[in-house]
Enzyme design. Structure first.
Site, mmCIF file in Angstrom:
data_model
loop_
_atom_site.group_PDB
_atom_site.id
_atom_site.type_symbol
_atom_site.label_atom_id
_atom_site.label_comp_id
_atom_site.label_asym_id
_atom_site.label_seq_id
_atom_site.Cartn_x
_atom_site.Cartn_y
_atom_site.Cartn_z
ATOM 1 N N ASP A 368 0.867 -1.170 0.000
ATOM 2 C CA ASP A 368 0.000 0.000 0.000
ATOM 3 C C ASP A 368 0.909 1.227 0.000
ATOM 4 O O ASP A 368 2.088 1.133 0.336
ATOM 5 C CB ASP A 368 -0.891 -0.029 1.235
ATOM 6 C CG ASP A 368 -1.852 1.142 1.278
ATOM 7 O OD1 ASP A 368 -2.274 1.602 0.211
ATOM 8 O OD2 ASP A 368 -2.160 1.612 2.393
ATOM 9 N N ASP A 730 -1.302 -0.953 5.902
ATOM 10 C CA ASP A 730 -1.538 -0.433 7.240
ATOM 11 C C ASP A 730 -2.820 -0.982 7.860
ATOM 12 O O ASP A 730 -3.194 -0.603 8.956
ATOM 13 C CB ASP A 730 -1.579 1.102 7.221
ATOM 14 C CG ASP A 730 -2.645 1.642 6.276
ATOM 15 O OD1 ASP A 730 -3.384 0.824 5.701
ATOM 16 O OD2 ASP A 730 -2.719 2.868 6.110
ATOM 17 N N ASP A 734 -6.918 -2.645 3.595
ATOM 18 C CA ASP A 734 -6.147 -3.725 3.007
ATOM 19 C C ASP A 734 -6.444 -5.079 3.633
ATOM 20 O O ASP A 734 -5.771 -6.055 3.325
ATOM 21 C CB ASP A 734 -4.643 -3.444 3.154
ATOM 22 C CG ASP A 734 -4.272 -2.052 2.676
ATOM 23 O OD1 ASP A 734 -4.730 -1.683 1.592
ATOM 24 O OD2 ASP A 734 -3.564 -1.344 3.399
#
Length: 1074
Positions: A368, A730, A734
């Protein structure tokens, strides 16, 4: 089984979900059940054991197929590659009985529509429920709640008694939600950190009250989740509308809630189809086959020798326990345990230890961007206002001056989801930075601010006295349309004190501009946006419109509010790279591990961050892939553009602009390029250009504007190409991708991170190389232990079979010494080697049946077999060897030569032991010392582990073991020999034993170093035999390397077949599921 059956006997459960299953109906038959019972009795309980391990066999044996309506047993089969079977008893609930007690008619929507609450609760039970999971969920939800009943009014009730359809009354603050509920009155501020991993308060709005009979999800204007209070989340504030109460309808309880799904994902993680464990089972089966051969040999030898039957059976069964090492699973586990302990010291925690070995095979890591590659916080760089003449000069916040009063300032002060909690402003960091830049103050509505449409505790922003003349005394936020990652925008309705009503919007520039009046959007919008995005800035657009004051805000539809807006300008935020990002990515790339970026941010920003971080090296090209949906006039299209770097003097750095080159770059055909595409393009390509998708993914590096569902789908597509995929994020959006990847690493310490196999306490990507290094070390350790345990069992196996030829064997103390004093200590200490601090550009073998590993085991088995046979034959040819002699220890201290020349010198004594013999003594010493020697040979150091000499405990154990063995070998202590059932032999023969073991050590070590670990040799062998990797991504890479037309540039392709789409039903977008 079941594929040929009718549809009435077969159905699909949880279609499209992660736990999708096939269900088959069966009816128990009495005669079949009786036969199975008789079989269980006559098989002495073996048949129930077989049925336990093969649930499908149990159902097929006891039942006959039938329709689901007639079934009393259902057989369940997963739809994944594992095809795991399970069975359940059926319990029917009569809806007619339910309707008679609740007053519901058969055509009532709650019963008629299978998408409604009661039917979902009855017809879709979670098939993985267990008592353990129930207790775990129940322990967190044993609270008292207030429930409204039609006759009795509000009543206090234990949360475990809640059922779908109950009406909850929410009061006070800091309330833990015991269920999933739909908010129908009032609004709530909720901390969803337990689910999303992001501890940012989220505003929940009530479901719009319409007269439509459509399902409630269809009535929602946008993301239905913004109306749902999820189980396990904390309600920070509950705001009632006027003098009413905050009410919510229970949607799901127990296992079907969001929290139940999270806990289930922990208890029942996705099975890992790792070849190491499958190969281990196959190898054990080979050992079982070897043991069977040994049993036949034993039976023949002992029967022909006239031994009693019980002795023959006992010796034959001993062969199985010798050939198949029972300590093998424990030995393989110790390496993983040590690796997990080392990871814990580095702040990396693991809930699925088996995945540590998988880390050693990673060849693609997805990251990410925001909060992972870049810093979590954002710095407000400036704002670019615009008017009828276009964009104005940048207002920089470095000077500390506030934004002048106007619609732009009002938008920055109100278009956010911040809350005031205990006197502190809390919320999204972006919103917080934006609000602080206005220097305004936030309060809660009181007696001095009256509005009939205002909820209790409505947020009001006011200009401070230090700010210049501001006509407005304050702005009240009447209603919010919260931000959604799918919609990429948020909107608020604001009431000015004593003035008019306005709507403000902020979000992705492209999205906001699409809702504005075209004449208010500057003609230089695209170029101005690129100026900032190409430098890595995060850009947010602002817009507004005036609303009529006589229309209640609760009746305003989002589509009406978000139309004909006036474009206000761009908000520029700086999101800098973390210091650790570039070195880590360079380390991964140098180790030939692919890296990719999956972000929800702007595509140009993602490309710039990829260049700055080193994910895209200097000189490498970035090709932009844009795909558009089919329209009435044309089919779906895909366009290829080259993103070219150019110098730009505005900020003294390299900027990136889209420029279509006329020629194909020379190094493009060599794979020196990267594809970049957005989530929208990814979706179109998946549906209309599925044949191009693998080609794009082979060099796809930058994926921007990706929704959570698309992230999961992308990881799945990479896995289809046989990549071992790691995902690092994080934990905010996700979670799906973290669970889907082979190795998911969460940088969040929130509770949602427990759904990820790995969680890093340090919030940067330094944990990724550590994981890969430890994974490689653990994988190599597993191979070393497997080879050692297999060879140790073969050493004992060969020795015992040789002794069986003489109807002899090793004694109990001899077995005990080898098993405990030698093998157990080696098995515990051999795994203590740490990981090599350098990440080398190749991976360890991932399979036990790979040629180098198999050759190593086979050659060492042959060497040990040869050594034992030579020792067994030579001892019988010695001049002092005699079947009547049981000791060759001299009475006096003669020399070795005199002892050898005069065989009558030794004293003649008889041993009471049935095991003591010269063959037994020779075989035992050869096998015992060989176990120590082999441990040293198999203990690998570089390139994946630290050198063996750094494992001080292991080296010390080997020295002590070798010292004890040499002491027993050369010490003439009759009592010690008697205890171990050994015979005293001449010193020269003991030297011969050492020579044989030393020769075996030298040859074995030479084979390992010169052949097994010689990468150049194996590469030459592969090239000689024309071997190529069968991994899908390798096949595509070879095909693309010879394709002169790839990559295409300055081209637009159209889909040939409309209506034919490629779908991935297992990973549908999370936004469409609750």
């Amino acid at each position: 089984m079941g594929d040929h059956l009718g549809k009435s006997q077969h159905a699909l459960l949880n279609e499209g979900d992660e736990n999708e299953m096939e269900i088959f109906g069966y009816r128990t038959q009495g005669c079949r059940k009786a036969l199975c019972l008789i079989g269980s009795i006559f098989s002495l309980g073996m048949l129930p054991l077989v049925f336990y391990w093969r649930p499908a066999w149990r159902v097929w044996a006891n039942c006959v197929p039938c329709s689901l309506q007639e079934a009393d047993i259902v057989l369940l089969r997963t739809t994944d590659e594992f095809k795991i079977y399970s069975w359940k008893k059926v319990m029917w609930i009569s809806l007619s009985a339910l309707s008679s007690t609740s007053g519901l008619t058969p055509d009532h929507p709650l019963i008629a529509d299978e998408e409604f609450i009661i039917n979902r609760a009855i017809r879709k039970p979670d098939l993985k429920q267990s008592v353990k999971l129930h207790h775990l969920v129940e322990s967190h939800n044993s609270i008292t709640v207030s429930v409204y009943e039609r006759k009795a009014g509000a009543q206090d009730l234990e949360s475990r008694l809640l059922v779908p359809g109950d009406l909850l009354i929410l009061t006070g603050s800091r309330v833990q939600m015991p269920c999933d509920a739909v908010l129908i009155d009032g609004s709530c501020v909720v901390d969803e950190g337990m689910l999303t991993g992001e501890s940012i308060p989220v505003t929940k709005t009530p479901l719009s009250q319409t007269a439509s009979s459509a399902p409630w999800k269809m009535q929602s204007e946008a993301d239905p989740r913004r109306h749902i209070l999820f189980c396990g989340t904390e309600v920070i504030q509950a705001k009632a509308a006027g003098s009413g109460t905050v009410r919510a309808v229970v949607l799901q309880t127990g296992f079907n809630t969001a929290k139940g799904d999270l806990v289930r994902s922990i208890l029942y993680p996705k099975p890992m189809n790792f070849k190491l464990y499958r190969d281990a089972i196959r190898f054990l089966l080979c050992l079982v086959g070897t043991a069977t051969i040994g049993m036949i040999y034993t039976l023949c030898v002992y029967v022909l020798s006239g031994e009693p039957p019980e002795e023959v059976v006992r010796k034959a069964l001993d062969v199985i326990t010798i050939a198949v090492p029972p300590a093998l699973p424990a030995a393989l586990t110790t390496g993983i345990i040590y690796a997990q302990r080392r990871l814990k010291k580095k702040g990396i925690f693991c809930i699925s230890p088996q995945r540590i070995n998988v880390c050693g095979q990673l060849n693609l890591v997805c990251f990410d961007k925001t909060g992972t590659l870049t810093r979590g916080g954002l710095d407000l760089w400036g704002v670019v206002p615009c008017d009828q003449n276009g964009f104005q000069a940048v207002h920089s916040f470095a000077s500390g001056e506030a934004v002048p009063w106007g619609p732009l300032c009002a938008a920055m002060a109100t278009c956010h989801s911040l809350i005031l909690l205990d006197g502190t402003i809390q919320g999204d960091p972006l919103d917080l930075k934006m609000f602080e830049a206005t220097q305004w103050e936030m309060t809660v509505s009181g007696d001095d601010f009256h509005n009939k449409e205002m909820l209790a505790h409505t947020m009001v922003v006011k200009p401070p006295d230090t700010v210049g003349q501001v006509p407005a005394e304050g702005l009240a936020i009447l209603h919010q349309f919260p931000f959604s990652s799918a919609l990429q925008r948020m909107t608020v309705i604001v009431q000015e004190t004593g003035g008019g009503r306005m709507a403000f919007m902020k979000g992705a520039p492209e999205r906001v501009a699409s809702f504005c009046q075209p004449d208010t959007v500057p003609t230089t919008f695209i170029s101005e946006l690129q100026v900032y995005t190409t430098q890595g800035f995060r850009v947010i657009a602002l817009a507004y419109k005036k609303l009529e004051t006589d229309c209640p805000t609760t009746t305003l539809m989002r589509e009406k509010v978000e139309s004909d807006l006036i474009f206000l300008g761009l908000l520029i935020l700086e999101n800098r790279l973390k210091e650790e990002t570039r070195p880590v990515l360079e380390e991964l790339i140098s180790a030939r591990i692919r890296t990719a970026m999956i972000t929800g941010d702007n595509l140009q920003t993602a490309i710039t961050v990829a260049r700055k971080s080193g994910m895209v090296s200097e000189g490498q090209k970035v090709i932009l892939v844009e795909a558009n949906e089919a329209t009435d006039s044309s089919s779906a299209s895909i366009t290829w553009k080259l993103v070219e770097e150019k110098k730009h003097g505005l900020f003294g750095s390299q900027d990136t602009y889209i420029n279509i080159r006329e020629e194909v770059p020379e190094n493009g055909r060599e794979g020196n390029y990267h594809f970049a595409l957005s989530g929208k393009s990814f979706q179109v390509i998946s549906q209309h250009f599925s044949s191009l998708l693998p080609k794009i993914l082979i060099n796809g590096t930058i994926f921007a504007r990706m929704s959570p569902g698309q992230k999961s789908s992308l990881v799945e597509e990479f896995q289809k190409l046989d990549y071992f995929v790691g995902m690092c994020g994080d934990g905010a959006n996700d979670c799906g991708a973290l669970k889907m990847a082979h190795v998911g690493v969460s940088l969040s310490e929130q509770e949602a991170s427990v759904a990820s196999p790995f969680t890093s306490k340090t919030p940067n990507i330094e944990c990724v190389p550590h994981l890969i290094k430890e994974g490689r070390a653990a994988l190599v350790t597993s191979f070393c232990m497997f080879k050692y345990m297999a060879l140790y069992s073969m050493i004992q196996y060969v020795g015992v079979l040789l002794l069986y030829w003489k109807t002899n064997s090793l004694s109990n103390y001899q077995f005990l010494f080898q098993d405990l004093a030698i093998t157990t200590l080696i098995g515990v200490t051999m795994n203590l080697n740490g990981a090599n601090p350098k990440l080398v550009p190749f991976r360890p073998a991932g399979r036990l049946i790979s040629p180098p590993l198999l050759l190593s085991v086979i050659l060492n088995i042959l060497l040990s077999l040869a050594m034992h046979i030579v020792g067994f034959i030579l001892v019988q040819k010695q001049p002092w060897y005699s079947m009547d002699y049981h000791s060759v220890c001299p009475v006096r201290n003669e020399s070795v030569s005199a002892l050898s020349a005069s065989p009558n010198v030794p004293e003649k004594t008889r041993s009471n032991s049935t095991f003591a013999s010269f063959e037994n003594t020779t075989i035992w010493f050869l096998g015992t010392i060989n176990c120590i020697v082999v441990a040293l040979v198999f203990s690998k150091g570089k390139p994946f582990r630290q050198p063996t000499y750094t494992n001080y405990i292991f080296v010390l154990v080997l020295i002590l073991q070798m010292g004890v063995c040499l002491f027993i070998l050369f010490a003439d202590i009759p009592e010690l020999h008697r205890r171990l059932d050994l015979l005293c032999t001449p010193v020269l023969w003991r030297v011969y034993i050492l020579i044989m073991v030393s020769s075996n050590f030298v040859v074995s070590l030479a084979v390992e170093k010169a052949i097994i670990e010689n990468r150049a040799l194996w590469t030459a062998v592969k090239r000689c035999f024309g071997y190529h990797s069968k991994s899908q991504y390798r096949v595509w890479q070879r095909n693309l390397a010879t394709d002169s037309s790839w990559p295409p540039l300055n081209q637009t392709s159209y889909s040939d077949m409309q209506g034919v789409s490629y779908s991935n039903p297992v990973f549908e977008s999370n936004e469409e599921q609750l």
